[in-house]
Design a protein around this motif. Structure first.
Motif, PDB file in Angstrom:
ATOM      1  N   SER A 105       0.938  -1.239  -0.004  1.00 37.19           N
ATOM      2  CA  SER A 105       0.117  -0.020   0.168  1.00 37.19           C
ATOM      3  C   SER A 105       0.827   1.285   0.041  1.00 37.19           C
ATOM      4  CB  SER A 105      -0.939   0.192   1.435  1.00 37.19           C
ATOM      5  OG  SER A 105      -1.430   1.159   1.291  1.00 37.19           O
ATOM      6  N   PHE A 106       1.954   1.300   0.923  1.00 33.55           N
ATOM      7  CA  PHE A 106       3.012   2.282   0.941  1.00 33.55           C
ATOM      8  C   PHE A 106       3.304   2.572  -0.579  1.00 33.55           C
ATOM      9  CE2 PHE A 106       7.334   3.739   0.667  1.00 33.55           C
ATOM     10  CZ  PHE A 106       7.015   5.017   1.338  1.00 33.55           C
ATOM     11  N   GLY A 107       3.990   1.607  -1.188  1.00 33.62           N
ATOM     12  CA  GLY A 107       4.595   1.512  -2.514  1.00 33.62           C
ATOM     13  C   GLY A 107       3.584   2.041  -3.620  1.00 33.62           C
ATOM     14  N   LEU A 108       2.264   1.568  -3.504  1.00 37.82           N
ATOM     15  CA  LEU A 108       1.320   2.176  -4.340  1.00 37.82           C
ATOM     16  C   LEU A 108       0.963   3.869  -4.389  1.00 37.82           C
ATOM     17  CD1 LEU A 108      -1.562  -0.526  -4.344  1.00 37.82           C
ATOM     18  CD2 LEU A 108       0.202   0.158  -6.391  1.00 37.82           C
ATOM     19  N   LYS A 109       0.881   4.327  -2.915  1.00 39.73           N
ATOM     20  CA  LYS A 109       0.903   5.529  -2.552  1.00 39.73           C
ATOM     21  C   LYS A 109       2.059   6.471  -3.000  1.00 39.73           C
ATOM     22  CE  LYS A 109      -2.114   4.855   1.270  1.00 39.73           C
ATOM     23  NZ  LYS A 109      -2.349   4.610   2.849  1.00 39.73           N
ATOM     24  N   HIS A 110       3.271   5.812  -2.931  1.00 41.38           N
ATOM     25  CA  HIS A 110       4.520   6.576  -3.160  1.00 41.38           C
ATOM     26  C   HIS A 110       4.698   6.762  -4.859  1.00 41.38           C
ATOM     27  CE1 HIS A 110       8.985   6.856  -3.837  1.00 41.38           C
ATOM     28  NE2 HIS A 110       8.794   7.749  -2.917  1.00 41.38           N
ATOM     29  N   GLU A 111       4.396   5.701  -5.475  1.00 44.48           N
ATOM     30  CA  GLU A 111       4.443   5.882  -6.825  1.00 44.48           C
ATOM     31  C   GLU A 111       3.363   6.658  -7.389  1.00 44.48           C
ATOM     32  OE1 GLU A 111       7.086   4.912  -8.048  1.00 44.48           O
ATOM     33  OE2 GLU A 111       7.733   3.502  -6.332  1.00 44.48           O
ATOM     34  N   LYS A 112       2.132   6.791  -6.817  1.00 43.44           N
ATOM     35  CA  LYS A 112       1.133   7.678  -7.341  1.00 43.44           C
ATOM     36  C   LYS A 112       1.606   9.097  -7.131  1.00 43.44           C
ATOM     37  CE  LYS A 112      -3.766   8.708  -6.574  1.00 43.44           C
ATOM     38  NZ  LYS A 112      -4.097   9.795  -5.665  1.00 43.44           N
ATOM     39  N   ALA A 113       2.117   9.384  -6.049  1.00 41.91           N
ATOM     40  CA  ALA A 113       2.652  10.672  -5.596  1.00 41.91           C
ATOM     41  C   ALA A 113       3.833  11.060  -6.730  1.00 41.91           C
ATOM     42  CB  ALA A 113       2.895  10.707  -4.293  1.00 41.91           C
ATOM     43  N   LYS A 150       8.743  13.799  -1.277  1.00 39.49           N
ATOM     44  CA  LYS A 150       9.730  13.595  -0.047  1.00 39.49           C
ATOM     45  C   LYS A 150       9.073  12.231   0.711  1.00 39.49           C
ATOM     46  CE  LYS A 150      12.000  15.552   3.773  1.00 39.49           C
ATOM     47  NZ  LYS A 150      11.984  16.853   4.529  1.00 39.49           N
ATOM     48  N   THR A 151       9.818  11.418   1.247  1.00 38.64           N
ATOM     49  CA  THR A 151       9.745  10.177   2.050  1.00 38.64           C
ATOM     50  C   THR A 151      10.436  10.459   3.161  1.00 38.64           C
ATOM     51  OG1 THR A 151       9.156   9.154  -0.105  1.00 38.64           O
ATOM     52  CG2 THR A 151       9.378   7.758   1.903  1.00 38.64           C
ATOM     53  N   ASN A 152       9.756  10.165   4.505  1.00 38.47           N
ATOM     54  CA  ASN A 152      10.442  10.114   5.745  1.00 38.47           C
ATOM     55  C   ASN A 152      11.253   9.014   5.514  1.00 38.47           C
ATOM     56  OD1 ASN A 152       9.408  12.623   6.540  1.00 38.47           O
ATOM     57  ND2 ASN A 152       7.903  11.633   7.586  1.00 38.47           N
ATOM     58  N   LEU A 153      12.485   9.089   6.085  1.00 36.52           N
ATOM     59  CA  LEU A 153      13.352   7.915   6.245  1.00 36.52           C
ATOM     60  C   LEU A 153      12.720   6.567   7.282  1.00 36.52           C
ATOM     61  CD1 LEU A 153      16.991   9.568   6.469  1.00 36.52           C
ATOM     62  CD2 LEU A 153      15.819   8.524   4.668  1.00 36.52           C
ATOM     63  N   SER A 154      11.992   7.012   8.136  1.00 39.74           N
ATOM     64  CA  SER A 154      11.139   6.134   9.171  1.00 39.74           C
ATOM     65  C   SER A 154       9.829   5.730   8.548  1.00 39.74           C
ATOM     66  CB  SER A 154      11.228   6.486  10.432  1.00 39.74           C
ATOM     67  OG  SER A 154      10.396   7.816  10.384  1.00 39.74           O
ATOM     68  N   PHE A 155       9.889   5.636   7.270  1.00 37.67           N
ATOM     69  CA  PHE A 155       8.376   5.296   6.745  1.00 37.67           C
ATOM     70  C   PHE A 155       7.569   3.939   7.183  1.00 37.67           C
ATOM     71  CE2 PHE A 155      10.945   2.933   3.495  1.00 37.67           C
ATOM     72  CZ  PHE A 155      10.184   1.887   3.313  1.00 37.67           C
ATOM     73  N   LEU A 156       8.552   3.183   7.529  1.00 33.78           N
ATOM     74  CA  LEU A 156       7.951   1.896   7.868  1.00 33.78           C
ATOM     75  C   LEU A 156       7.223   1.840   9.030  1.00 33.78           C
ATOM     76  CD1 LEU A 156      10.622  -0.717   6.581  1.00 33.78           C
ATOM     77  CD2 LEU A 156       8.200  -0.525   5.801  1.00 33.78           C
ATOM     78  N   ALA A 204       4.231  -3.043 -10.801  1.00 30.56           N
ATOM     79  CA  ALA A 204       4.831  -4.111 -10.030  1.00 30.56           C
ATOM     80  C   ALA A 204       4.267  -4.238  -8.553  1.00 30.56           C
ATOM     81  CB  ALA A 204       6.225  -4.007  -9.921  1.00 30.56           C
ATOM     82  N   ASN A 205       3.710  -3.039  -8.155  1.00 27.95           N
ATOM     83  CA  ASN A 205       3.184  -3.219  -6.666  1.00 27.95           C
ATOM     84  C   ASN A 205       1.624  -3.743  -6.869  1.00 27.95           C
ATOM     85  OD1 ASN A 205       4.560  -2.146  -4.271  1.00 27.95           O
ATOM     86  ND2 ASN A 205       4.978  -0.386  -5.826  1.00 27.95           N
ATOM     87  N   ILE A 206       1.097  -3.714  -7.782  1.00 29.89           N
ATOM     88  CA  ILE A 206      -0.031  -4.092  -7.950  1.00 29.89           C
ATOM     89  C   ILE A 206      -0.106  -5.567  -8.146  1.00 29.89           C
ATOM     90  CG2 ILE A 206      -2.118  -4.356  -9.720  1.00 29.89           C
ATOM     91  CD1 ILE A 206      -1.888  -1.352 -10.029  1.00 29.89           C
ATOM     92  N   ARG A 207       0.883  -5.978  -9.261  1.00 27.07           N
ATOM     93  CA  ARG A 207       1.095  -7.406  -9.316  1.00 27.07           C
ATOM     94  C   ARG A 207       1.560  -8.370  -7.969  1.00 27.07           C
ATOM     95  NH1 ARG A 207       3.422  -5.483 -13.793  1.00 27.07           N
ATOM     96  NH2 ARG A 207       5.838  -5.642 -13.182  1.00 27.07           N
ATOM     97  N   ILE A 208       2.447  -7.537  -7.346  1.00 27.73           N
ATOM     98  CA  ILE A 208       2.694  -7.971  -5.660  1.00 27.73           C
ATOM     99  C   ILE A 208       1.233  -8.243  -4.988  1.00 27.73           C
ATOM    100  CG2 ILE A 208       3.774  -7.720  -3.512  1.00 27.73           C
ATOM    101  CD1 ILE A 208       5.923  -6.359  -5.286  1.00 27.73           C
ATOM    102  N   PHE A 209       0.760  -7.362  -5.066  1.00 25.15           N
ATOM    103  CA  PHE A 209      -0.727  -7.400  -4.237  1.00 25.15           C
ATOM    104  C   PHE A 209      -1.640  -8.393  -4.793  1.00 25.15           C
ATOM    105  CE2 PHE A 209      -5.224  -6.166  -3.478  1.00 25.15           C
ATOM    106  CZ  PHE A 209      -5.176  -5.863  -2.108  1.00 25.15           C
ATOM    107  N   ASN A 210      -1.685  -8.615  -6.088  1.00 26.52           N
ATOM    108  CA  ASN A 210      -2.719  -9.727  -6.630  1.00 26.52           C
ATOM    109  C   ASN A 210      -1.917 -11.294  -6.260  1.00 26.52           C
ATOM    110  OD1 ASN A 210      -4.541  -7.843  -7.762  1.00 26.52           O
ATOM    111  ND2 ASN A 210      -3.550  -7.754  -9.471  1.00 26.52           N
ATOM    112  N   THR A 211      -0.677 -11.322  -6.170  1.00 28.23           N
ATOM    113  CA  THR A 211      -0.067 -12.520  -5.677  1.00 28.23           C
ATOM    114  C   THR A 211      -0.405 -12.685  -4.535  1.00 28.23           C
ATOM    115  OG1 THR A 211       1.835 -12.050  -7.387  1.00 28.23           O
ATOM    116  CG2 THR A 211       2.119 -13.801  -5.748  1.00 28.23           C
ATOM    117  N   ILE A 212      -0.226 -11.722  -3.650  1.00 28.95           N
ATOM    118  CA  ILE A 212      -0.702 -11.925  -2.233  1.00 28.95           C
ATOM    119  C   ILE A 212      -2.039 -12.433  -2.107  1.00 28.95           C
ATOM    120  CG2 ILE A 212      -0.975 -11.064   0.137  1.00 28.95           C
ATOM    121  CD1 ILE A 212       1.648  -8.993  -0.726  1.00 28.95           C
ATOM    122  N   LYS A 213      -2.894 -11.676  -2.809  1.00 28.03           N
ATOM    123  CA  LYS A 213      -4.261 -11.890  -2.623  1.00 28.03           C
ATOM    124  C   LYS A 213      -4.682 -13.412  -3.108  1.00 28.03           C
ATOM    125  CE  LYS A 213      -7.278 -10.636  -5.561  1.00 28.03           C
ATOM    126  NZ  LYS A 213      -7.917  -9.716  -6.744  1.00 28.03           N
TER     127      LYS A 213
END
Length: 133
Positions: free
Chosen positions: A14-22, A50-56, A113-122
Protein backbone atom coordinates in the motif's frame (compact mmCIF):
# COMPACT_ATOMS: atom_id res chain seq x y z
CA UNK A 1 16.77 -2.46 7.55
CA UNK A 2 14.56 -3.62 10.37
CA UNK A 3 10.84 -3.93 9.80
CA UNK A 4 8.28 -3.08 12.41
CA UNK A 5 6.55 -6.22 13.64
CA UNK A 6 3.07 -4.75 13.21
CA UNK A 7 3.44 -4.17 9.44
CA UNK A 8 2.08 -6.59 6.92
CA UNK A 9 3.08 -7.11 3.32
CA UNK A 10 -0.21 -5.42 2.37
CA UNK A 11 0.85 -2.31 4.34
CA UNK A 12 4.16 -2.17 2.54
CA UNK A 13 2.55 -2.69 -0.87
CA UNK A 14 0.00 0.00 0.00
CA UNK A 15 2.87 2.37 0.81
CA UNK A 16 4.51 1.52 -2.52
CA UNK A 17 1.30 2.27 -4.40
CA UNK A 18 0.87 5.61 -2.61
CA UNK A 19 4.50 6.58 -3.14
CA UNK A 20 4.48 5.80 -6.87
CA UNK A 21 1.15 7.59 -7.29
CA UNK A 22 2.65 10.67 -5.63
CA UNK A 23 5.70 10.49 -7.95
CA UNK A 24 3.41 10.34 -11.01
CA UNK A 25 1.37 13.29 -9.75
CA UNK A 26 4.45 15.43 -9.03
CA UNK A 27 6.13 14.63 -12.37
CA UNK A 28 2.89 15.26 -14.27
CA UNK A 29 2.43 18.60 -12.54
CA UNK A 30 6.04 19.61 -13.22
CA UNK A 31 5.66 18.81 -16.91
CA UNK A 32 2.37 20.69 -17.05
CA UNK A 33 3.90 23.88 -15.66
CA UNK A 34 7.17 23.67 -17.60
CA UNK A 35 6.04 26.37 -20.04
CA UNK A 36 3.93 28.46 -17.68
CA UNK A 37 5.35 31.89 -16.94
CA UNK A 38 6.00 32.76 -13.29
CA UNK A 39 4.90 36.10 -11.83
CA UNK A 40 8.45 36.63 -10.52
CA UNK A 41 11.79 34.85 -10.30
CA UNK A 42 11.15 33.53 -6.78
CA UNK A 43 7.66 32.15 -7.47
CA UNK A 44 8.83 28.72 -8.58
CA UNK A 45 6.47 25.89 -7.79
CA UNK A 46 8.21 22.70 -8.98
CA UNK A 47 7.11 19.69 -6.92
CA UNK A 48 9.14 16.88 -5.39
CA UNK A 49 8.06 13.75 -3.50
CA UNK A 50 9.67 13.44 -0.10
CA UNK A 51 9.59 10.26 1.95
CA UNK A 52 10.51 10.18 5.62
CA UNK A 53 13.36 7.80 6.34
CA UNK A 54 11.29 6.09 9.02
CA UNK A 55 8.46 5.38 6.59
CA UNK A 56 7.97 1.81 7.79
CA UNK A 57 7.05 3.03 11.26
CA UNK A 58 4.46 5.48 9.98
CA UNK A 59 3.32 4.44 6.52
CA UNK A 60 0.22 6.62 6.53
CA UNK A 61 2.05 9.92 7.07
CA UNK A 62 5.41 9.36 5.42
CA UNK A 63 4.80 10.61 1.86
CA UNK A 64 4.72 14.33 1.17
CA UNK A 65 4.58 16.21 -2.11
CA UNK A 66 6.23 19.52 -1.51
CA UNK A 67 7.42 22.50 -3.47
CA UNK A 68 11.18 22.67 -3.95
CA UNK A 69 12.42 25.81 -2.20
CA UNK A 70 14.59 28.10 -4.31
CA UNK A 71 14.26 25.90 -7.39
CA UNK A 72 15.98 27.21 -10.50
CA UNK A 73 14.19 29.28 -13.06
CA UNK A 74 15.02 30.01 -16.65
CA UNK A 75 14.59 33.47 -18.08
CA UNK A 76 13.45 34.21 -21.61
CA UNK A 77 13.49 37.60 -23.29
CA UNK A 78 9.84 38.35 -24.09
CA UNK A 79 9.29 42.10 -23.63
CA UNK A 80 5.68 41.95 -24.85
CA UNK A 81 4.66 39.27 -22.31
CA UNK A 82 2.39 40.62 -19.54
CA UNK A 83 4.64 39.06 -16.86
CA UNK A 84 7.87 40.52 -18.28
CA UNK A 85 10.02 42.43 -15.81
CA UNK A 86 11.61 45.83 -16.48
CA UNK A 87 14.35 44.15 -18.54
CA UNK A 88 11.79 42.28 -20.68
CA UNK A 89 12.60 38.92 -19.07
CA UNK A 90 9.93 36.33 -18.29
CA UNK A 91 10.72 33.58 -15.81
CA UNK A 92 9.74 29.93 -16.23
CA UNK A 93 10.31 26.98 -13.91
CA UNK A 94 13.39 25.02 -14.91
CA UNK A 95 11.90 21.61 -15.54
CA UNK A 96 13.90 18.89 -17.22
CA UNK A 97 11.15 17.16 -19.20
CA UNK A 98 13.37 14.16 -19.98
CA UNK A 99 13.92 13.55 -16.27
CA UNK A 100 10.23 14.01 -15.54
CA UNK A 101 9.30 11.56 -18.31
CA UNK A 102 11.78 9.05 -16.91
CA UNK A 103 10.17 9.51 -13.50
CA UNK A 104 6.73 8.94 -15.02
CA UNK A 105 7.85 5.73 -16.72
CA UNK A 106 9.68 4.33 -13.69
CA UNK A 107 6.87 5.26 -11.28
CA UNK A 108 4.29 3.72 -13.60
CA UNK A 109 6.28 0.48 -13.82
CA UNK A 110 6.83 0.38 -10.07
CA UNK A 111 3.11 1.01 -9.50
CA UNK A 112 2.29 -1.91 -11.82
CA UNK A 113 4.80 -4.10 -9.97
CA UNK A 114 3.14 -3.25 -6.66
CA UNK A 115 -0.25 -4.18 -8.11
CA UNK A 116 1.16 -7.53 -9.29
CA UNK A 117 2.60 -8.15 -5.81
CA UNK A 118 -0.75 -7.33 -4.23
CA UNK A 119 -2.57 -9.68 -6.61
CA UNK A 120 -0.04 -12.44 -5.92
CA UNK A 121 -0.55 -12.02 -2.17
CA UNK A 122 -4.31 -12.12 -2.66
CA UNK A 123 -4.02 -15.32 -4.74
CA UNK A 124 -1.71 -16.94 -2.20
CA UNK A 125 -4.10 -16.08 0.63
CA UNK A 126 -7.02 -17.53 -1.32
CA UNK A 127 -5.07 -20.75 -1.96
CA UNK A 128 -4.10 -20.96 1.73
CA UNK A 129 -7.76 -20.69 2.73
CA UNK A 130 -8.66 -23.40 0.21
CA UNK A 131 -5.94 -25.70 1.58
CA UNK A 132 -7.14 -25.04 5.13
CA UNK A 133 -10.72 -26.15 4.37
Amino acid sequence: MQFSSNLSIQDIVSFGLKHEKARVEAASYNMAIANVALPNKKANSVLHVKTNLSFLNDIQNSIHIESIPNANTKSVYEPSHPLADKMGMVFYPEVNTATEMATLVSASRAYDANIRIFNTIKDMTTKAYEIGK
